[in-house]
Design a protein around this motif. Structure first.
Motif, PDB file in Angstrom:
ATOM      1  N   VAL A 125      55.072   7.252  59.187  1.00 34.47           N
ATOM      2  CA  VAL A 125      56.339   7.991  59.088  1.00 34.47           C
ATOM      3  C   VAL A 125      56.095   9.178  58.146  1.00 34.47           C
ATOM      4  CG1 VAL A 125      58.789   7.897  58.520  1.00 34.47           C
ATOM      5  CG2 VAL A 125      57.693   5.935  59.612  1.00 34.47           C
ATOM      6  N   ASP A 127      57.367  12.318  58.425  1.00 31.35           N
ATOM      7  CA  ASP A 127      58.426  13.328  58.364  1.00 31.35           C
ATOM      8  C   ASP A 127      59.372  12.989  57.210  1.00 31.35           C
ATOM      9  OD1 ASP A 127      60.096  15.435  60.203  1.00 31.35           O
ATOM     10  OD2 ASP A 127      61.419  13.946  59.295  1.00 31.35           O
ATOM     11  N   GLU A 129      62.328  13.967  56.431  1.00 34.50           N
ATOM     12  CA  GLU A 129      63.733  13.686  56.753  1.00 34.50           C
ATOM     13  C   GLU A 129      63.891  12.292  57.354  1.00 34.50           C
ATOM     14  OE1 GLU A 129      66.069  16.747  58.450  1.00 34.50           O
ATOM     15  OE2 GLU A 129      65.123  18.297  57.249  1.00 34.50           O
ATOM     16  N   ASN A 130      63.021  11.943  58.288  1.00 35.06           N
ATOM     17  CA  ASN A 130      63.083  10.590  58.842  1.00 35.06           C
ATOM     18  C   ASN A 130      62.908   9.545  57.741  1.00 35.06           C
ATOM     19  OD1 ASN A 130      63.522  11.347  61.476  1.00 35.06           O
ATOM     20  ND2 ASN A 130      61.368  11.255  62.071  1.00 35.06           N
ATOM     21  N   SER A 133      66.102   9.367  55.673  1.00 32.60           N
ATOM     22  CA  SER A 133      67.151   8.665  56.422  1.00 32.60           C
ATOM     23  C   SER A 133      66.885   7.168  56.436  1.00 32.60           C
ATOM     24  CB  SER A 133      67.194   9.141  57.875  1.00 32.60           C
ATOM     25  OG  SER A 133      67.473  10.513  57.935  1.00 32.60           O
ATOM     26  N   SER A 219      55.756   5.773  63.665  1.00 33.78           N
ATOM     27  CA  SER A 219      56.264   7.141  63.721  1.00 33.78           C
ATOM     28  C   SER A 219      56.919   7.402  65.068  1.00 33.78           C
ATOM     29  CB  SER A 219      55.126   8.122  63.510  1.00 33.78           C
ATOM     30  OG  SER A 219      54.276   8.075  64.628  1.00 33.78           O
ATOM     31  N   GLU A 220      57.754   8.429  65.094  1.00 31.46           N
ATOM     32  CA  GLU A 220      58.584   8.682  66.264  1.00 31.46           C
ATOM     33  C   GLU A 220      57.760   9.038  67.499  1.00 31.46           C
ATOM     34  OE1 GLU A 220      62.809  10.666  67.280  1.00 31.46           O
ATOM     35  OE2 GLU A 220      61.902  10.932  65.322  1.00 31.46           O
ATOM     36  N   ASN A 248      65.491   7.749  67.519  1.00 34.75           N
ATOM     37  CA  ASN A 248      64.889   8.251  66.289  1.00 34.75           C
ATOM     38  C   ASN A 248      64.451   7.054  65.435  1.00 34.75           C
ATOM     39  OD1 ASN A 248      65.706   8.546  63.266  1.00 34.75           O
ATOM     40  ND2 ASN A 248      65.093  10.583  63.904  1.00 34.75           N
ATOM     41  N   ALA A 250      64.460   6.358  62.284  1.00 35.82           N
ATOM     42  CA  ALA A 250      65.385   5.864  61.254  1.00 35.82           C
ATOM     43  C   ALA A 250      66.573   5.139  61.894  1.00 35.82           C
ATOM     44  CB  ALA A 250      65.877   7.021  60.385  1.00 35.82           C
TER      45      ALA A 250
ATOM     46  N   SER B 133      72.849  13.847  68.002  1.00 32.93           N
ATOM     47  CA  SER B 133      72.264  12.525  67.733  1.00 32.93           C
ATOM     48  C   SER B 133      73.119  11.428  68.339  1.00 32.93           C
ATOM     49  CB  SER B 133      72.177  12.267  66.224  1.00 32.93           C
ATOM     50  OG  SER B 133      71.370  13.222  65.607  1.00 32.93           O
ATOM     51  N   THR B 251      74.333   7.259  63.073  1.00 33.35           N
ATOM     52  CA  THR B 251      73.650   5.979  62.828  1.00 33.35           C
ATOM     53  C   THR B 251      74.652   4.829  62.885  1.00 33.35           C
ATOM     54  OG1 THR B 251      72.105   7.153  61.405  1.00 33.35           O
ATOM     55  CG2 THR B 251      72.125   4.756  61.239  1.00 33.35           C
TER      56      THR B 251
END
Lengths: 263, 263
Positions: A125, A127, A129-130, A133, A219-220, A248, A250, B133, B251
């Motif tokens: 992971v 990123d 931002e991910n 989150s 990871s995404e 996503n 997260a 999202s 989310t």
């Protein structure tokens, strides 16, 4: 209570901790442990104040700094105009206040496992931002800690701190090394390791029994490596509509946390 | 199969549909129905091609346009260099291809309700990324459609399309008007309306029975209005750790969709 300091201009060396933050935030190659922890906005600064990270200084517009002053430890609290603050940090900060802290030693993997029933384990992971989150979701949904496998970004990076709404400062985390062999330690603490994957042969999340569980997410893009899935005890999936890309990372993790932490 | 067109320069009027897209994307005040639908990248362009929106043209670098050419209807397919494409659209597009389409009439609320078991109903979701999202999550988790109450952003806005990974183009949506009185129509179709709220007197999400359900979610900051909650049949909550801010709206909705759509 701290006393307020009014630096004369943006070049004052007392403000060096706060300088050019957006540049620093674009340097993911910085070795861990060297960057300062940066909290932006009253909510996140408060979260920093109640974290183990030793606060070094606060910088903000008068109203924001005065609001926080009664809660501050004995550290410099710099008051400037919004314009001067923007000049120092390198961008306009509409939250009006920030604080910097030193990093401190992370807890051991053992400690996190000893006091958790559900933990998250991340692979790749990268990123920020991910990652942020994911910490926010972990905090909200009662996950005891986050274990970082290979290829993860730094949770204390400014952007991760911000996106997590400061939750990286209170959800404990530690690195698993070597990866994925170090997962054995998780298992020795009585956790089953559930790899979250869209693979058709994975069992639906809702059919996982209770007990201590480590939710392993990748990871995404590429998802978990074959090695990581092989090192897990079971593969679980979120039932999804046909032909839809995966969620996503997260969000998928949040669903797993919700399903598994609620029990 | 379409034939490829090679415009001489970025000023060619045939490229006007693609001009200055980042400026257009910063104008949320544009009246609905006037902007074109813009799809960026091969995945989202393919999703546009299989949507009801009539594609007007495609623009991309040679490799990307050739890759899509066999699937294109009889519309102009413009091929340029990456640099010229950046000059036209106003930013560097690393996905290398985009398509524009006309808007088309949205389905009726009735139609969406008639063919769904779970729908999402939104109030005040004005952030294009959250909205995108949310559509991505709705598509992945089997939600039949999205109903837009007061104060929602436009799902067909470029940023929403991109963040949704094109799922705004395939999850049907319609506006509920008047708001919230129009919720009666939802109820008349046999749906119970469940307002998602952190209020302590709400029942846990997991205790909601099966049957047709409309998940009502509000904006991230203020949440649902008192009027919207009053117009719902029940208030439901996601059990959360103490002292944590609520989850991001997309989310939280994903967790509700997962819990309620899976049944």
């Amino acid at each position: 209570m701290t006393s307020l300091i009014y630096p004369r201009d943006a070049g004052d060396p007392c403000l060096d901790d706060f300088r050019a933050l957006s540049t620093a935030d674009r340097r993911p190659d910085r070795p861990g442990g060297r960057g300062l922890v940066i909290a932006e906005g009253t909510v996140v600064v408060r979260r920093l104040l109640s974290s183990p990270y030793p606060v070094r200084a606060v910088l903000g517009v008068e109203r924001r700094v005065r609001e926080l002053a009664p809660e501050l430890p004995d550290v410099p609290a710099y008051v400037t105009s919004a314009e001067m603050m923007a000049e120092v940090v390198g961008f306009h900060l509409n939250r009006g206040v920030l604080a910097v802290a030193d990093r401190s030693p992370q807890p051991q993997v053992d400690e996190i496992l000893a006091r958790s029933r559900v933990v998250a384990v991340l692979e790749g992971v990268g990123d920020h931002e991910n990652l942020g989150s994911l910490f926010r979701n972990a905090a909200a949904l009662g996950v005891g800690g986050v274990l970082l496998g290979a290829g993860c970004a730094d949770p204390l990076y400014r952007r991760s701190v911000r996106v997590s709404m400061g939750n990286v400062l209170r959800v404990p985390f530690a690195s698993i090394d070597p990866w994925p062999a170090g997962l054995d330690l998780v298992r020795r603490h009585g956790f089953r390791i559930a790899a979250l994957t869209p693979r058709a042969d994975a069992i639906p999340l809702s059919s996982v029994d209770g007990g201590k569980i480590a939710v392993l997410v990748g990871s995404e893009g590429p998802g978990l490596t074959a090695e990581a899935i092989a090192a897990a005890d079971l593969a679980v999936r979120i039932p999804m509509a046909e032909g839809v890309d995966s969620l996503n990372v997260a969000t998928a993790a949040a669903i797993a946390f919700y399903e598994l932490a609620e029990r």
